[in-house]
Design an enzyme around this catalytic site. Structure first.
Site, mmCIF file in Angstrom:
data_model
loop_
_atom_site.group_PDB
_atom_site.id
_atom_site.type_symbol
_atom_site.label_atom_id
_atom_site.label_comp_id
_atom_site.label_asym_id
_atom_site.label_seq_id
_atom_site.Cartn_x
_atom_site.Cartn_y
_atom_site.Cartn_z
ATOM 1 N N HIS A 30 4.516 2.175 -8.002
ATOM 2 C CA HIS A 30 3.549 1.066 -7.985
ATOM 3 C C HIS A 30 2.608 1.166 -9.187
ATOM 4 O O HIS A 30 2.288 0.168 -9.822
ATOM 5 C CB HIS A 30 2.662 1.125 -6.735
ATOM 6 C CG HIS A 30 3.385 0.915 -5.446
ATOM 7 N ND1 HIS A 30 3.486 1.885 -4.487
ATOM 8 C CD2 HIS A 30 4.027 -0.175 -4.954
ATOM 9 C CE1 HIS A 30 4.160 1.414 -3.449
ATOM 10 N NE2 HIS A 30 4.496 0.176 -3.700
ATOM 11 N N GLY A 54 0.816 -1.213 0.000
ATOM 12 C CA GLY A 54 0.000 0.000 0.000
ATOM 13 C C GLY A 54 0.847 1.259 0.000
ATOM 14 O O GLY A 54 2.017 1.221 -0.351
#
Ligand code: PAF
Length: 282
Positions: A37, A31
Protein backbone atom coordinates in the site's frame (compact mmCIF):
# COMPACT_ATOMS: atom_id res chain seq x y z
CA UNK A 1 -2.60 14.80 7.59
CA UNK A 2 -6.23 15.69 7.44
CA UNK A 3 -8.45 12.89 8.75
CA UNK A 4 -12.01 13.02 7.45
CA UNK A 5 -14.73 10.73 8.75
CA UNK A 6 -17.84 12.03 7.05
CA UNK A 7 -18.82 12.34 3.41
CA UNK A 8 -19.79 15.99 3.86
CA UNK A 9 -16.33 16.82 5.29
CA UNK A 10 -14.68 14.96 2.41
CA UNK A 11 -16.81 16.84 -0.13
CA UNK A 12 -15.96 20.17 1.52
CA UNK A 13 -12.25 19.31 1.32
CA UNK A 14 -12.66 18.30 -2.34
CA UNK A 15 -14.42 21.57 -3.17
CA UNK A 16 -11.58 23.57 -1.60
CA UNK A 17 -8.99 21.63 -3.64
CA UNK A 18 -11.02 22.20 -6.80
CA UNK A 19 -10.67 25.92 -6.33
CA UNK A 20 -6.87 25.56 -6.11
CA UNK A 21 -6.75 23.45 -9.30
CA UNK A 22 -4.49 20.81 -7.74
CA UNK A 23 -4.27 17.21 -8.96
CA UNK A 24 -5.30 14.43 -6.61
CA UNK A 25 -3.91 10.90 -6.53
CA UNK A 26 -6.15 8.47 -4.65
CA UNK A 27 -5.33 5.14 -3.02
CA UNK A 28 -8.44 3.28 -1.83
CA UNK A 29 -7.67 0.63 0.82
CA UNK A 30 -9.26 -1.45 3.53
CA UNK A 31 -6.47 -0.57 5.95
CA UNK A 32 -3.97 -2.90 7.65
CA UNK A 33 -1.48 -1.07 5.48
CA UNK A 34 1.67 -2.92 4.41
CA UNK A 35 4.60 -1.84 2.20
CA UNK A 36 2.55 -2.69 -0.91
CA UNK A 37 0.00 0.00 0.00
CA UNK A 38 2.75 2.40 0.99
CA UNK A 39 4.39 2.01 -2.42
CA UNK A 40 1.06 3.07 -3.99
CA UNK A 41 0.93 6.16 -1.75
CA UNK A 42 4.52 7.07 -2.67
CA UNK A 43 3.78 6.73 -6.39
CA UNK A 44 0.61 8.80 -6.02
CA UNK A 45 2.66 11.39 -4.16
CA UNK A 46 5.23 11.63 -6.95
CA UNK A 47 2.62 11.97 -9.68
CA UNK A 48 0.11 14.38 -8.11
CA UNK A 49 -0.08 17.58 -6.08
CA UNK A 50 -2.07 15.89 -3.31
CA UNK A 51 -2.57 12.31 -2.12
CA UNK A 52 -5.73 10.99 -0.55
CA UNK A 53 -6.07 7.52 0.93
CA UNK A 54 -9.26 5.85 2.12
CA UNK A 55 -9.53 3.19 4.78
CA UNK A 56 -12.85 1.40 4.78
CA UNK A 57 -13.41 -2.30 5.39
CA UNK A 58 -16.25 -2.57 2.91
CA UNK A 59 -18.74 -5.08 4.38
CA UNK A 60 -20.61 -5.64 1.10
CA UNK A 61 -17.60 -7.09 -0.71
CA UNK A 62 -17.14 -9.90 1.82
CA UNK A 63 -19.11 -13.04 1.14
CA UNK A 64 -17.71 -14.80 4.16
CA UNK A 65 -18.56 -13.48 7.62
CA UNK A 66 -15.47 -14.88 9.26
CA UNK A 67 -13.24 -13.19 6.67
CA UNK A 68 -14.96 -9.85 7.41
CA UNK A 69 -14.74 -10.29 11.19
CA UNK A 70 -11.10 -11.43 11.11
CA UNK A 71 -10.00 -8.77 8.64
CA UNK A 72 -7.17 -6.95 10.46
CA UNK A 73 -8.05 -3.45 11.68
CA UNK A 74 -5.04 -1.35 12.65
CA UNK A 75 -6.16 2.26 12.24
CA UNK A 76 -3.64 3.87 14.66
CA UNK A 77 -0.66 2.17 13.01
CA UNK A 78 -2.10 2.94 9.56
CA UNK A 79 -2.34 6.64 10.41
CA UNK A 80 1.31 6.64 11.55
CA UNK A 81 2.42 4.98 8.29
CA UNK A 82 0.42 7.44 6.21
CA UNK A 83 1.91 10.39 8.07
CA UNK A 84 5.42 9.03 7.51
CA UNK A 85 4.89 9.05 3.73
CA UNK A 86 3.27 12.49 3.73
CA UNK A 87 -0.22 11.43 2.72
CA UNK A 88 -2.32 14.62 2.69
CA UNK A 89 -5.78 13.28 3.45
CA UNK A 90 -7.25 10.14 4.98
CA UNK A 91 -10.92 9.42 4.43
CA UNK A 92 -12.01 6.83 7.00
CA UNK A 93 -15.80 6.61 7.14
CA UNK A 94 -17.93 4.16 9.13
CA UNK A 95 -20.19 1.63 7.43
CA UNK A 96 -23.33 3.59 8.39
CA UNK A 97 -21.80 6.74 6.91
CA UNK A 98 -21.14 4.96 3.61
CA UNK A 99 -24.34 2.93 3.56
CA UNK A 100 -27.09 4.75 5.47
CA UNK A 101 -29.81 3.05 3.42
CA UNK A 102 -30.23 -0.04 1.29
CA UNK A 103 -30.51 1.74 -2.06
CA UNK A 104 -26.87 1.90 -3.05
CA UNK A 105 -26.22 -1.64 -1.79
CA UNK A 106 -28.87 -2.88 -4.19
CA UNK A 107 -27.02 -1.41 -7.19
CA UNK A 108 -26.29 -4.22 -9.63
CA UNK A 109 -23.42 -4.06 -12.06
CA UNK A 110 -22.93 -6.28 -15.06
CA UNK A 111 -19.35 -6.83 -16.11
CA UNK A 112 -20.17 -9.64 -18.55
CA UNK A 113 -18.00 -12.65 -17.90
CA UNK A 114 -15.31 -10.51 -16.17
CA UNK A 115 -16.96 -10.80 -12.77
CA UNK A 116 -18.26 -14.37 -13.19
CA UNK A 117 -14.94 -16.18 -13.54
CA UNK A 118 -12.02 -16.78 -11.15
CA UNK A 119 -12.67 -14.76 -7.94
CA UNK A 120 -16.20 -13.99 -9.14
CA UNK A 121 -17.05 -17.69 -9.27
CA UNK A 122 -15.82 -18.42 -5.76
CA UNK A 123 -16.87 -15.13 -4.17
CA UNK A 124 -20.32 -14.34 -5.57
CA UNK A 125 -21.24 -10.69 -5.15
CA UNK A 126 -17.68 -9.69 -4.28
CA UNK A 127 -17.01 -7.55 -7.35
CA UNK A 128 -20.44 -5.95 -7.18
CA UNK A 129 -19.53 -4.83 -3.65
CA UNK A 130 -16.17 -3.55 -4.88
CA UNK A 131 -17.82 -1.66 -7.76
CA UNK A 132 -20.38 -0.05 -5.45
CA UNK A 133 -17.76 1.23 -3.02
CA UNK A 134 -15.18 2.28 -5.61
CA UNK A 135 -17.78 4.25 -7.55
CA UNK A 136 -18.97 5.95 -4.39
CA UNK A 137 -15.41 6.74 -3.28
CA UNK A 138 -14.57 8.13 -6.73
CA UNK A 139 -17.67 10.34 -6.62
CA UNK A 140 -16.69 11.73 -3.22
CA UNK A 141 -12.92 12.17 -3.75
CA UNK A 142 -13.05 12.88 -7.51
CA UNK A 143 -9.41 11.95 -8.00
CA UNK A 144 -7.47 12.61 -11.18
CA UNK A 145 -5.62 9.31 -10.80
CA UNK A 146 -6.38 6.23 -8.71
CA UNK A 147 -3.79 3.59 -7.85
CA UNK A 148 -4.52 -0.14 -7.68
CA UNK A 149 -2.15 -3.03 -7.00
CA UNK A 150 -1.85 -5.75 -9.61
CA UNK A 151 -2.07 -8.38 -6.90
CA UNK A 152 -5.85 -7.99 -7.15
CA UNK A 153 -5.60 -8.39 -10.89
CA UNK A 154 -9.24 -9.16 -11.59
CA UNK A 155 -10.32 -6.25 -9.38
CA UNK A 156 -8.08 -3.98 -11.46
CA UNK A 157 -9.80 -5.17 -14.67
CA UNK A 158 -13.24 -4.63 -13.10
CA UNK A 159 -12.36 -1.10 -11.96
CA UNK A 160 -10.99 -0.27 -15.43
CA UNK A 161 -14.26 -1.49 -16.92
CA UNK A 162 -16.34 0.45 -14.35
CA UNK A 163 -14.54 3.67 -15.18
CA UNK A 164 -14.75 3.08 -18.93
CA UNK A 165 -18.46 2.22 -18.84
CA UNK A 166 -19.42 5.22 -16.71
CA UNK A 167 -16.93 7.50 -18.47
CA UNK A 168 -15.51 8.58 -15.13
CA UNK A 169 -12.80 11.23 -15.44
CA UNK A 170 -10.17 9.27 -13.51
CA UNK A 171 -7.04 7.54 -14.76
CA UNK A 172 -6.50 4.07 -13.31
CA UNK A 173 -2.84 3.35 -12.58
CA UNK A 174 -1.87 -0.31 -12.26
CA UNK A 175 1.02 -0.89 -9.85
CA UNK A 176 3.21 -4.02 -9.61
CA UNK A 177 2.73 -6.46 -6.74
CA UNK A 178 5.19 -6.02 -3.90
CA UNK A 179 6.67 -9.25 -2.55
CA UNK A 180 8.41 -10.39 0.59
CA UNK A 181 12.05 -11.49 0.12
CA UNK A 182 10.92 -15.10 -0.31
CA UNK A 183 8.41 -14.14 -3.04
CA UNK A 184 5.16 -14.17 -1.06
CA UNK A 185 2.88 -11.41 -2.38
CA UNK A 186 2.30 -8.79 0.30
CA UNK A 187 -1.26 -8.92 1.63
CA UNK A 188 -3.09 -7.76 4.73
CA UNK A 189 -4.18 -11.38 5.21
CA UNK A 190 -0.61 -12.69 5.57
CA UNK A 191 -0.55 -11.77 9.28
CA UNK A 192 -3.22 -14.42 9.85
CA UNK A 193 -0.93 -17.24 8.68
CA UNK A 194 0.60 -19.42 11.40
CA UNK A 195 4.40 -19.62 11.53
CA UNK A 196 4.26 -22.99 9.75
CA UNK A 197 1.83 -21.79 7.06
CA UNK A 198 3.95 -18.69 6.48
CA UNK A 199 6.97 -20.91 5.81
CA UNK A 200 5.04 -22.80 3.12
CA UNK A 201 3.35 -19.76 1.51
CA UNK A 202 6.19 -18.76 -0.91
CA UNK A 203 5.55 -21.94 -2.90
CA UNK A 204 2.62 -20.14 -4.54
CA UNK A 205 4.92 -17.61 -6.18
CA UNK A 206 7.50 -20.31 -7.01
CA UNK A 207 4.90 -22.34 -8.87
CA UNK A 208 3.83 -19.26 -10.87
CA UNK A 209 7.47 -18.73 -11.89
CA UNK A 210 7.79 -22.39 -12.86
CA UNK A 211 4.61 -22.25 -14.95
CA UNK A 212 6.27 -19.53 -17.02
CA UNK A 213 9.04 -22.01 -17.80
CA UNK A 214 6.45 -24.50 -19.07
CA UNK A 215 5.43 -22.27 -22.00
CA UNK A 216 6.08 -24.27 -25.17
CA UNK A 217 6.63 -27.51 -23.20
CA UNK A 218 3.09 -28.03 -21.89
CA UNK A 219 -0.22 -26.80 -23.29
CA UNK A 220 -1.86 -23.97 -21.27
CA UNK A 221 -4.29 -26.54 -19.89
CA UNK A 222 -1.44 -28.93 -19.08
CA UNK A 223 0.46 -26.14 -17.33
CA UNK A 224 -2.63 -25.31 -15.26
CA UNK A 225 -3.02 -28.91 -14.12
CA UNK A 226 0.70 -29.20 -13.42
CA UNK A 227 0.66 -26.01 -11.31
CA UNK A 228 -2.40 -27.00 -9.27
CA UNK A 229 -0.88 -30.44 -8.62
CA UNK A 230 2.34 -28.87 -7.35
CA UNK A 231 0.40 -26.82 -4.81
CA UNK A 232 -2.00 -29.58 -3.83
CA UNK A 233 0.98 -31.75 -2.84
CA UNK A 234 1.00 -29.75 0.38
CA UNK A 235 -1.55 -31.04 2.88
CA UNK A 236 -2.00 -27.46 4.17
CA UNK A 237 -2.89 -26.03 0.72
CA UNK A 238 -6.22 -26.30 -1.02
CA UNK A 239 -6.29 -24.74 -4.48
CA UNK A 240 -9.55 -23.05 -5.46
CA UNK A 241 -8.44 -22.21 -8.96
CA UNK A 242 -5.28 -21.90 -10.98
CA UNK A 243 -6.02 -20.58 -14.43
CA UNK A 244 -4.13 -19.32 -17.43
CA UNK A 245 -6.14 -16.70 -19.32
CA UNK A 246 -5.82 -13.69 -21.61
CA UNK A 247 -4.48 -10.75 -19.59
CA UNK A 248 -7.09 -8.31 -20.94
CA UNK A 249 -10.24 -10.39 -21.38
CA UNK A 250 -9.63 -13.12 -18.75
CA UNK A 251 -10.81 -15.72 -21.28
CA UNK A 252 -9.13 -19.15 -21.36
CA UNK A 253 -6.44 -19.63 -23.98
CA UNK A 254 -6.10 -22.84 -26.00
CA UNK A 255 -2.55 -22.38 -27.29
CA UNK A 256 0.45 -20.21 -26.48
CA UNK A 257 0.47 -18.92 -30.05
CA UNK A 258 -2.50 -16.61 -29.54
CA UNK A 259 -1.28 -13.09 -30.01
CA UNK A 260 -2.19 -11.83 -26.61
CA UNK A 261 -0.65 -11.22 -23.28
CA UNK A 262 -1.31 -14.05 -20.81
CA UNK A 263 -1.74 -14.09 -17.04
CA UNK A 264 -1.83 -16.98 -14.62
CA UNK A 265 -4.03 -16.43 -11.57
CA UNK A 266 -4.29 -18.55 -8.46
CA UNK A 267 -6.41 -18.63 -5.30
CA UNK A 268 -5.65 -21.13 -2.58
CA UNK A 269 -6.45 -21.69 1.05
CA UNK A 270 -3.44 -22.07 3.25
CA UNK A 271 -5.05 -23.39 6.39
CA UNK A 272 -7.92 -20.97 7.00
CA UNK A 273 -6.40 -18.08 5.08
CA UNK A 274 -7.33 -17.50 1.46
CA UNK A 275 -4.44 -16.16 -0.59
CA UNK A 276 -4.43 -14.96 -4.19
CA UNK A 277 -1.57 -14.21 -6.54
CA UNK A 278 -0.92 -13.87 -10.26
CA UNK A 279 1.79 -13.32 -12.82
CA UNK A 280 1.84 -12.06 -16.39
CA UNK A 281 3.73 -14.83 -18.12
CA UNK A 282 3.58 -13.75 -21.74
O1 PAF B 1 -8.39 -3.72 -2.78
C1 PAF B 1 -9.00 -3.32 -1.77
O2 PAF B 1 -8.42 -3.10 -0.69
C2 PAF B 1 -10.50 -3.12 -1.85
O3 PAF B 1 -11.09 -4.08 -2.65
C3 PAF B 1 -10.89 -1.70 -2.29
C4 PAF B 1 -10.42 -1.41 -3.71
C5 PAF B 1 -10.33 -0.69 -1.34
C6 PAF B 1 -12.42 -1.57 -2.27
O4 PAF B 1 -12.95 -1.81 -1.01
Amino acid sequence: MLILKTISDARAWRDSVGEEQKTIGFVPTMGALHPGHISLIRKANRENDLVACSIFVNPIQFNNREDLEKYPRTLDADIRHLEEVACDVLFAPTASEMYPGQDIINDKYNFGHLDKVLEGKFRPGHFNGVAVVVRKLFEIIQPHRAYFGMKDYQQLKIVEELVKYHKMPVEIIACPTLREKDGLAMSSRNVRLTHHERSIAPVIHRVLLEIKEKIGHLTPKGAQIWGANQLNKYAEIQVEYLQIVGADDLLPIETWDEKKSVVVLVAAYLGKVRLIDNMIIK
